[in-house]
Design a protein around this motif. Structure first.
Motif, short mmCIF file in Angstrom:
data_model
loop_
_atom_site.label_atom_id
_atom_site.label_comp_id
_atom_site.label_asym_id
_atom_site.label_seq_id
_atom_site.Cartn_x
_atom_site.Cartn_y
_atom_site.Cartn_z
N PHE A 37 0.85 -1.19 0.00
CA PHE A 37 0.00 0.00 0.00
C PHE A 37 0.88 1.24 0.00
N ASP A 38 1.00 1.88 -1.15
CA ASP A 38 1.89 3.03 -1.33
C ASP A 38 1.17 4.32 -0.95
N THR A 39 1.67 5.00 0.06
CA THR A 39 1.08 6.27 0.49
C THR A 39 2.03 7.44 0.25
N SER A 40 3.09 7.20 -0.52
CA SER A 40 4.11 8.23 -0.69
C SER A 40 3.57 9.49 -1.39
N ARG A 41 2.56 9.32 -2.24
CA ARG A 41 2.02 10.48 -2.95
C ARG A 41 1.11 11.33 -2.07
N LEU A 42 0.74 10.82 -0.91
CA LEU A 42 -0.13 11.55 -0.01
C LEU A 42 0.71 12.14 1.12
N LYS A 43 1.08 13.39 0.97
CA LYS A 43 1.96 14.05 1.92
C LYS A 43 1.12 14.61 3.07
N THR A 44 0.88 13.79 4.08
CA THR A 44 0.08 14.22 5.21
C THR A 44 0.42 13.39 6.44
N ASP A 45 0.25 13.99 7.59
CA ASP A 45 0.45 13.26 8.84
C ASP A 45 -0.89 12.81 9.42
N ARG A 46 -1.96 12.96 8.63
CA ARG A 46 -3.29 12.53 9.10
C ARG A 46 -3.69 11.19 8.51
N LEU A 47 -2.73 10.45 8.00
CA LEU A 47 -2.99 9.15 7.41
C LEU A 47 -2.16 8.09 8.12
N SER A 48 -2.83 7.01 8.52
CA SER A 48 -2.13 5.87 9.10
C SER A 48 -2.66 4.59 8.47
N VAL A 49 -1.83 3.56 8.50
CA VAL A 49 -2.17 2.29 7.85
C VAL A 49 -2.01 1.17 8.87
N ILE A 50 -3.03 0.31 8.95
CA ILE A 50 -2.97 -0.84 9.85
C ILE A 50 -3.23 -2.11 9.06
N ARG A 51 -2.62 -3.19 9.50
CA ARG A 51 -2.80 -4.48 8.83
C ARG A 51 -3.98 -5.21 9.47
N VAL A 52 -4.99 -5.51 8.64
CA VAL A 52 -6.20 -6.19 9.12
C VAL A 52 -6.61 -7.25 8.10
N ASP A 53 -6.88 -8.44 8.57
CA ASP A 53 -7.50 -9.49 7.76
C ASP A 53 -8.88 -9.74 8.35
N PHE A 54 -9.92 -9.36 7.63
CA PHE A 54 -11.26 -9.40 8.20
C PHE A 54 -11.79 -10.82 8.40
N LEU A 55 -11.07 -11.80 7.90
CA LEU A 55 -11.42 -13.19 8.18
C LEU A 55 -10.74 -13.69 9.45
N ASP A 56 -9.85 -12.87 10.00
CA ASP A 56 -9.14 -13.20 11.24
C ASP A 56 -9.60 -12.23 12.31
N ARG A 57 -10.53 -12.64 13.15
CA ARG A 57 -11.15 -11.75 14.12
C ARG A 57 -10.13 -11.07 15.03
N ARG A 58 -9.08 -11.77 15.41
CA ARG A 58 -8.09 -11.18 16.33
C ARG A 58 -7.31 -10.04 15.69
N SER A 59 -7.15 -10.08 14.36
CA SER A 59 -6.39 -9.01 13.71
C SER A 59 -7.13 -7.68 13.75
N LEU A 60 -8.44 -7.71 14.00
CA LEU A 60 -9.21 -6.47 14.05
C LEU A 60 -9.00 -5.69 15.34
N ASP A 61 -8.30 -6.28 16.28
CA ASP A 61 -8.07 -5.60 17.56
C ASP A 61 -7.24 -4.33 17.40
N VAL A 62 -6.54 -4.20 16.27
CA VAL A 62 -5.71 -3.00 16.06
C VAL A 62 -6.55 -1.79 15.65
N ILE A 63 -7.82 -2.00 15.33
CA ILE A 63 -8.69 -0.88 14.97
C ILE A 63 -8.88 0.01 16.19
N PRO A 64 -8.60 1.31 16.08
CA PRO A 64 -8.74 2.21 17.23
C PRO A 64 -10.17 2.29 17.74
#
Length: 235
Positions: A37-64
């Motif tokens: 996931f390339d975010t280099s073209r979006l010059k902002t500090d208001r963007l964050s990226v988290i790894r989530v697999d929606f078929l893996d319930r435990r991975s969703l715990d990183v959602i704020p």
């Protein structure tokens, strides 16, 4: 506002993301592969990226927990084999259960138009996802679109390939089915426009352009724009 954006590598989300950032929102993007996931073209500090697999319930715990709204833009239209409908339902249930643990006020879901009791497997699956999302403790707003047209969209690219490569087409009778296509720019406007509008909570809307066309008419209209002579026979 803090917005959760799922399906961030998809056709719609990639066009919605810069619009949300331009409006001053903080956006958390959910992706399965952060490296791709390339975010280099979006010059902002208001963007964050988290790894989530929606078929893996435990991975969703990183959602704020302090998100204000979320876009559910996950579809498995590319899945031609396997039980994609089961996976879509499971993803929606996992998403709903995790968001029930957050302070989110609104979920916005982009679905397909369901105007008949005899739905295709894909449309039936999207209706199931809508039903599952509606059981959450948040407010759900659903936008139901037909064919979304824009450079790079699957529907548009299929139309372009068929018309530009085949002077003569013998097609199945479903080409006489009618649809109400909509431009991708208008879909983005709708997705942006319903964000945290309380009078639109717990509602659904069919969205489309001004023209109701058969698939055959769409192909012939594209051919006319490209100055191509094409013959289509429906059998």
């Amino acid at each position: 506002m803090k917005i959760l954006l799922t399906g961030a590598t998809g056709y719609i989300a990639k066009r919605l993301l810069p619009v949300l950032l331009a409006d001053g929102h903080e956006v958390i993007c959910c992706v399965r592969d952060v490296i791709r996931f390339d975010t280099s073209r979006l010059k902002t500090d208001r963007l964050s990226v988290i790894r989530v697999d929606f078929l893996d319930r435990r991975s969703l715990d990183v959602i704020p927990e302090d998100i204000d709204a979320a876009y559910y833009l996950i579809h498995s239209m590319s899945s031609s084999v396997g039980d994609f409908d089961i996976m879509e339902r499971e993803s929606a249930v996992n998403f709903r259960e995790r968001l029930n643990e957050t302070r989110v006020r609104q979920v916005i879901y982009l679905s397909g138009i369901v105007n008949t009791v005899r739905l295709s497997k894909h449309l039936a699956s999207r209706k199931t996802v809508e039903d599952e999302l509606s059981k959450g403790s948040y407010h759900l707003t659903t936008l139901r679109a037909g064919i979304i047209l824009g450079s790079g969209s699957a529907s548009f690219e299929i139309i372009r390939d068929l018309v530009e490569k085949l002077p003569l087409m013998v097609t199945p009778k479903w080409l006489n089915n009618r649809t109400q296509p909509i431009a991708v720019q208008n879909v983005i406007e709708y997705l942006k426009g319903v964000l945290l509008k309380e009078n639109l909570f717990d509602t659904s809307f069919d969205i489309g352009g001004p023209d109701v066309l058969t698939y055959k008419e769409m192909l012939l209209r594209f051919a006319a724009v490209r100055n191509l002579r094409r013959k289509i026979f429906v059998v």
